[in-house]
Enzyme design. Structure first.
Site, PDB file in Angstrom:
ATOM      1  N   SER A 113       0.776  -1.215   0.000  1.00  0.00           N
ATOM      2  CA  SER A 113       0.000   0.000   0.000  1.00  0.00           C
ATOM      3  C   SER A 113       0.818   1.280   0.000  1.00  0.00           C
ATOM      4  O   SER A 113       1.453   1.619  -0.980  1.00  0.00           O
ATOM      5  CB  SER A 113      -0.938  -0.067   1.200  1.00  0.00           C
ATOM      6  OG  SER A 113      -1.771   1.028   1.255  1.00  0.00           O
TER       7      SER A 113
ATOM      8  N   ASP B   6       9.787   5.110 -10.465  1.00  0.00           N
ATOM      9  CA  ASP B   6       9.387   5.687 -11.749  1.00  0.00           C
ATOM     10  C   ASP B   6      10.196   6.933 -12.085  1.00  0.00           C
ATOM     11  O   ASP B   6      10.536   7.178 -13.248  1.00  0.00           O
ATOM     12  CB  ASP B   6       7.902   6.043 -11.735  1.00  0.00           C
ATOM     13  CG  ASP B   6       7.010   4.826 -11.971  1.00  0.00           C
ATOM     14  OD1 ASP B   6       7.538   3.692 -11.954  1.00  0.00           O
ATOM     15  OD2 ASP B   6       5.795   5.003 -12.160  1.00  0.00           O
TER      16      ASP B   6
ATOM     17  N   LYS C 272      -0.878  -4.295  -3.302  1.00  0.00           N
ATOM     18  CA  LYS C 272      -2.150  -3.701  -2.868  1.00  0.00           C
ATOM     19  C   LYS C 272      -2.295  -2.344  -3.529  1.00  0.00           C
ATOM     20  O   LYS C 272      -1.692  -1.367  -3.111  1.00  0.00           O
ATOM     21  CB  LYS C 272      -2.141  -3.579  -1.345  1.00  0.00           C
ATOM     22  CG  LYS C 272      -3.268  -2.743  -0.774  1.00  0.00           C
ATOM     23  CD  LYS C 272      -4.602  -3.444  -0.913  1.00  0.00           C
ATOM     24  CE  LYS C 272      -5.681  -2.676  -0.190  1.00  0.00           C
ATOM     25  NZ  LYS C 272      -5.790  -1.272  -0.589  1.00  0.00           N
TER      26      LYS C 272
END
Length: 445
Positions: free
Chosen positions: A303, A314, A328
């Site tokens: 999460s 990224d 999740k």
């Protein structure tokens, strides 16, 4: 009802996950909500529910509790949606508020249930319990004269907690003491630190256990403290340890990622309609001053942890090292129901800056490092991820990761292969093509 709390979490430890605060309108009265529906099927199903409810009330062998019947129906309705939607009775809602706030009125002791006894794991430094002389290994026999024999751990914790400035008397059994000891302690505001840090010679190590309301402040303090202890020209970089971190507040995961980024999107959340899309961007200012960062993850990282790891991966700001994370990728919103508790409802998916949904997939590390696990633990340290949970939201592209992921962290740092690999990479003892991250390398799918 005036507000809601949004969570993204796997429920591995906290059962909470990642949290966002927002405002929502009150629930519509039932008649208005139904009238807005264009489907007559809704009426038929509600009539069916009413018929069954009345039949149970009239014909069950014993007179049922109407409130319990309704609560059970609500619980079943929510749990049928996915593993993370649920009804929170008032007591469970209070527990969640404590966990996400990271503070409560209490004594400052960590306890566990061992052989039917409430045993002190350790007192938290600087708290009333520690100042009063409570020690690790002490067994709490009674609280304010009421025995803890036969109570559950949660019931014992409820007795120990209470309003700040209220007194409590503990009867404690201590090894090598013939008679029980009595401690009179005054409760105080207890803050559970979610961030711990230390210096590893020329490297700053930061461990984030969960994302609570004090995590952002804790991280900033950790970085400032590390920078005081290690001169800038000597500091090789930072290790951010998110292993076995189940999640927490969305706002705090954004703050943590933002502290290492100068610009760009951190995460987006997307609900059923386009109007429910939210994007969260970094503000100028990298607290780490561009120093190399390695983020440690494993099968227990879920999460909010995955949001931080995904954002830094990224943007090629950090190298992700360890094993695949939990997977999740959905958002839950806590919707208060006044005195009746709250519901936790899955309302959106979240996406990394490149547009990846990690739901039922997880974050793949840039550098996979498996721990050396003792033989007696090998069948206990692998976590089955989100993709294996019954009723989970499906991955958008249908490609899910079903294999388990290792989630083991040795207690002895010297035996922690992932930590030591990160230290070697930062110090140049080891080399890897994925460290430092190359801005031109494509983002993992």
């Amino acid at each position: 009802m005036t507000g809601r709390l949004t969570l993204i979490g796997a429920g591995i430890v906290l059962g909470a996950g990642l949290t966002l605060v927002a405002t929502v309108p009150r629930f519509q009265p039932a008649g208005i909500a139904y009238a807005a529906s264009s489907s007559s099927d809704v009426y038929r199903q509600l009539n069916l529910f009413g018929d069954v409810f009345e039949r149970i009330r009239a014909d069950y062998v014993e007179e049922p509790d109407d409130a319990k019947l309704v609560e059970a129906a609500i619980k079943a309705m929510l749990t049928s949606l996915d593993p993370h939607s649920e009804y929170l009775p008032p007591d469970k809602q209070r527990d969640m508020n404590v966990k996400t706030s990271g503070e409560f009125g209490g004594l400052g002791i960590q306890v566990l249930m061992e052989n039917g006894e409430v045993k002190v794991v350790s007192p938290i430094e600087g708290t009333p319990a520690q100042k009063a002389g409570v020690l690790s290994g002490d067994v709490i026999l009674s609280v304010d004269g009421k025995s803890l024999e036969g109570v559950t751990l949660d019931e014992a914790v409820d007795k120990l907690r209470g309003p700040v400035k209220t007194p409590v008397t503990l009867e404690i059994k201590r090894t090598n003491q013939e008679k029980p000891l009595e401690f009179k302690i005054v409760r105080d505001r207890i803050v559970i630190p979610s961030v711990h840090w230390r210096t590893e010679d020329d490297v700053g190590y930061i461990k984030i256990n969960e994302f609570t309301e004090n995590t952002g402040d804790g991280l900033e303090k950790a970085i400032a403290d590390i920078n005081k202890k290690i001169p800038a020209d000597k500091l090789k970089g930072y290790i951010v340890d998110l292993r076995n971190n189940p999640g927490g507040l969305l706002t705090q995961s954004i703050t943590v990622a933002d502290d290492f980024l100068d610009k760009g999107e951190i995460v987006s959340t997307r609900g059923r309609g386009a109007e429910n899309t939210q994007r969260f961007n970094a503000r100028p200012g990298d607290l780490a001053s561009g120093k190399p960062v390695i983020v440690l993850v494993n099968g227990g990282s879920a999460s909010a942890s995955e949001i931080v790891a995904g954002a830094l991966q990224d943007h090629r700001r950090a190298t992700i090292l360890g094993t695949r994370s939990f997977g999740k990728g959905s958002v839950q919103t806590i919707i208060p129901l006044g005195s009746n508790g709250a519901i936790r409802l899955t309302t959106a998916r979240y996406y990394t800056p490149s547009g990846r949904s990690i739901q039922a997939k997880g974050i793949e590390p840039d550098i996979e490092v498996l721990q050396d696990v003792p033989d007696e633990l090998k069948d206990k340290v692998e976590v089955k991820g989100e993709a294996t949970r019954p009723g989970h939201l499906q991955a958008e592209d249908g490609k899910e990761t079903l294999s388990p992921s290792q989630a083991y962290v040795p207690e002895d740092p010297k035996k922690d292969k992932q930590l030591n690999t990160a230290l070697d990479l930062l110090r140049g003892v080891q080399a890897n093509k994925n460290f430092p991250p190359n801005p031109e390398t494509p983002v993992p799918n």
